[in-house]
Every structure is written in structure tokens, then in C-alpha cells.
Enzyme design. Structure first.
Site, PDB file in Angstrom:
ATOM      1  CD  GLU A  50      -1.742   1.211   3.219  1.00 53.88           C
ATOM      2  OE1 GLU A  50      -1.020   1.866   3.990  1.00 53.88           O
ATOM      3  OE2 GLU A  50      -2.697   0.509   3.612  1.00 53.88           O
ATOM      4  CG  ASP A 111      -4.503  -1.543  -0.434  1.00 52.14           C
ATOM      5  OD1 ASP A 111      -3.811  -2.571  -0.533  1.00 52.14           O
ATOM      6  OD2 ASP A 111      -4.581  -0.874   0.624  1.00 52.14           O
TER       7      ASP A 111
END
Length: 369
Positions: A50, A111
């Protein structure tokens, strides 16, 4: 809608915070020329995928300010290539320790994969692909891997990571689950025409489930939970401790990013579905707090009841992005912006990084492919 301070002041504030952020979180990797974002999340992870994705987004969007931006971007990318997921080597293993060793299962988190692909497309736009890294080809490679391992073939929604794609028989609850903070509507829109999947279908599927969750579980607030289960049948909030915490079915430390993720798509595309979803959340939080940013709390039940008694930047900053499409929210946007700008760095990777990404969005420095 823009902040009343004006473009020059917003740009200056964003650049000022970028330099503070860079000095704290952009660090060398374990090989010459590599870079990584120091996350130090507390579970042994010094670096998380991330953070690598966030760092690449920030670097490419700050290229007009920082002469070192492309060097940092390329170093982040080189670091990523050294850490392939054990399930799909074209995706990034999600966690490494301070010595650059893969830890915590060696698989991907959706993500990070999505932000990396989007950042590579932006790099192609910013610098072209004729240099030492063919950004366009790298973006296509990662996007094909996402289509294969991060998109559920039944729901067309993003999954929790490439590990979830392997669990259809053994753990269908995880196979058909999705994380709301991964609903990157603007990314999906930017991916249309790239790689081997119908991204317009993916975009529509996420807008539909967002509308269902808001209508069914949060018609007054617009809030969505961190995790959603049963996405293949009747989507609903995950139970407590589904994956991470007691508040997995509430608007908590994952979903706090949703107003940014949907708000930036609403602001740039003007898409009615995105604007309606973001505006609903903004109108609610504006009313809930009486227009006072310091009254925002660190998490809410979907009905709007606060989970905690304190505020945190990761909850405040994303609301400013949603406020840019809130037709009655000019004063609210200005109050949020002033509070965000005047708040010193938190010395917390998550809070400071989400703050900078929100500032890039609100100051209209967000890029699209």
C-alpha cells in the site's frame, strides 16, 4: 468546487507538506538505487505494498516540484520488482521487514496492486516510456495480473488480495469478500482500454455495490463498512473480526479512505453515481459535526454513532475530497482544508500519507492517465 484560499495557496501548502512527508518516509532500499516508503506498521512490516503504491502516486504527481521525482519513482518500482507475490509474480508481496525480507505470507494486497498500476500509467503520461523503464508495458503487465488475480470473475469486484482468488472452494466467505477502500472508481475509469479486461464493467459493478450498501445499510449517512461479504448474493457488512478487527463491519480504519477514493472520481469525471455517493457522505459528516472538523471522530457505526472519542487525520482528510462535490459545502471544505494545512505532521505514516494524497486531490493536482 475549490478551496477559497485559491490555487496558488493550495499548491504552496501541498508542496510544503510534500517536503516534510518525503524527509520522513522516503528511504533507501537494500540495493543501490532502490527506494521504499517507511511504513513501520507495528506488525513487523517496515514496508507495505500500500505504501509503495502511495509513494509512486505521490512521486509522479510531484514531478513539477521535485527534480528527484522520477529517480524516486523508478527506485520504488525497482524495489517492487524484487518482491513478487508467491501467487502471481507480476504483483507485489505485501510486506517486508527493515532488511527487505518478505514477511507475512508473501502474497499481494489489492490496494497496493491497483495504485501501482495506476501510477505506472501516470508515469507513462508524465515521462513517456522510452527511457530505462517502459512504464506503459509495466502498467499493462500489472493490470493483466490484477485482472487475473484481483478481480472476482463472478462479481467483477476487487478481492482482498491474490490469495483470496485461490479460496473459492475452501473459504468462499473470503473469496466473495471485498474491501471498500479498494473501490478506486477513478482508477477503474483510467484503466479502461488498458489490458485484458472490461474495466467499464468493473467500474459499474463497484458503483452498483456502493449504492446498494449505502441504500440498504446507511441511507442517512452514506457510510460503508471496512469489509463486505456475500458480494455474490446479497452484499452485507462483514462480522466483527472477519479479517482485521472488531470494527470490520463498521466505517473504520480501512473505509476512512472511501470519501477520497470516490470523491476524486466524482470531482474529475463528474459521474452522477460517484457524485451522489460522495455528496451523501459529505452532507452527513458536515451536519454531524456542525461544520467543525475537530468534531470528526475516528470511526463510526454505519448509522453514524461514533466508535471512538478522538479525531485522526486519516478520517479527516478524505472528507475534504468528498466536500469538493458537496454543493452546499464550501464553508465546510474551507474549514477542513484550513485544519488539514495547519496540522503538523503526525509522525504516523498512514495519517501523513493519506493527508498528502487528499491535499493533492483537493488542490487539483491529481492526475489521470
Amino acid at each position: 468546487m475549490s478551496v477559497s484560499a485559491g490555487t496558488a495557496a493550495a499548491d504552496s501548502a501541498t508542496a510544503d507538506f510534500y517536503w516534510k512527508w518525503k524527509s520522513r518516509y522516503v528511504v533507501a532500499g537494500c540495493h543501490a538505487g532502490d527506494y521504499r516508503i517507511k511504513a513501520s506498521t507495528g506488525d513487523g512490516a517496515y514496508v507495505v505494498s500500500e505504501g509503495q503504491g502511495y509513494g509512486m502516486l505521490i512521486a509522479v504527481m510531484m514531478a513539477g516540484q521535485d527534480p528527484q521525482a522520477q529517480t524516486i519513482f523508478d527506485g520504488l518500482h525497482r524495489y517492487n520488482l524484487r518482491h513478487p507475490s508467491q501467487n502471481n509474480p507480476d504483483l507485489l508481496a505485501w510486506a517486508q521487514d527493515a532488511n527487505c525480507n518478505d514477511i507475512l505470507d508473501h502474497d499481494s494486497a489489492t490496494d497496493g496492486d491497483l495504485d501501482i498500476a495506476y501510477a505506472l500509467l501516470l508515469a507513462h503520461k508524465q515521462w513517456g516510456s522510452n527511457g530505462s523503464i517502459n512504464y506503459a508495458a509495466e502498467a499493462t503487465r500489472v493490470l493483466n495480473a490484477i485482472a487475473q488475480s484481483n478481480i472476482n470473475p463472478t462479481t467483477r469486484l476487487v478481492n482482498l488480495g491474490d490469495w483470496a482468488s485461490l479460496l473459492k472452494q475452501d473459504a468462499p466467505d473470503y473469496y466473495y469478500a471485498t474491501r471498500s477502500s479498494d473501490w478506486m472508481l477513478g482508477h477503474f475509469r483510467g484503466f479502461i482500454g488498458h489490458a485484458s479486461t472490461d474495466w467499464s464493467q468493473v467500474l459499474s459493478a463497484h458503483q452498483t455495490v456502493l449504492e446498494k450498501m449505502q441504500t440498504t445499510y446507511a441511507s442517512a449517512t452514506g457510510l460503508v463498512p471496512d469489509f463486505i461479504i456475500n458480494a455474490n448474493t446479497t452484499p452485507r457488512p462483514a462480522p466483527a473480526e472477519f479479517l482485521e478487527a472488531p470494527y470490520d463491519g463498521s466505517y473504520s480504519w480501512n473505509a476512512c479512505r472511501v470519501p477520497w477514493r470516490i470523491g476524486i472520481d466524482a470531482a474529475i469525471s463528474g459521474d452522477t453515481r460517484s457524485r451522489n455517493a460522495a455528496s451523501l457522505i459529505s452532507r452527513w459528516i458536515r451536519g454531524k459535526t456542525g461544520g467543525k472538523p475537530n468534531s470528526i471522530r475516528a470511526g463510526y457505526q454505519l448509522n453514524g454513532t461514533a466508535l471512538e472519542s478522538y479525531n485522526d487525520m486519516v478520517f479527516m482528510a478524505p472528507f475534504a475530497v468528498a466536500a469538493t462535490v458537496d454543493s452546499g459545502g464550501q464553508a465546510w471544505l474551507d474549514s477542513l482544508w484550513n485544519q488539514i494545512v495547519s496540522t503538523a505532521p503526525t509522525e504516523d505514516y498512514y495519517g501523513d500519507t493519506i493527508k498528502l494524497l487528499a491535499m493533492l486531490s483537493v488542490s487539483r493536482n491529481w492526475m489521470t492517465p
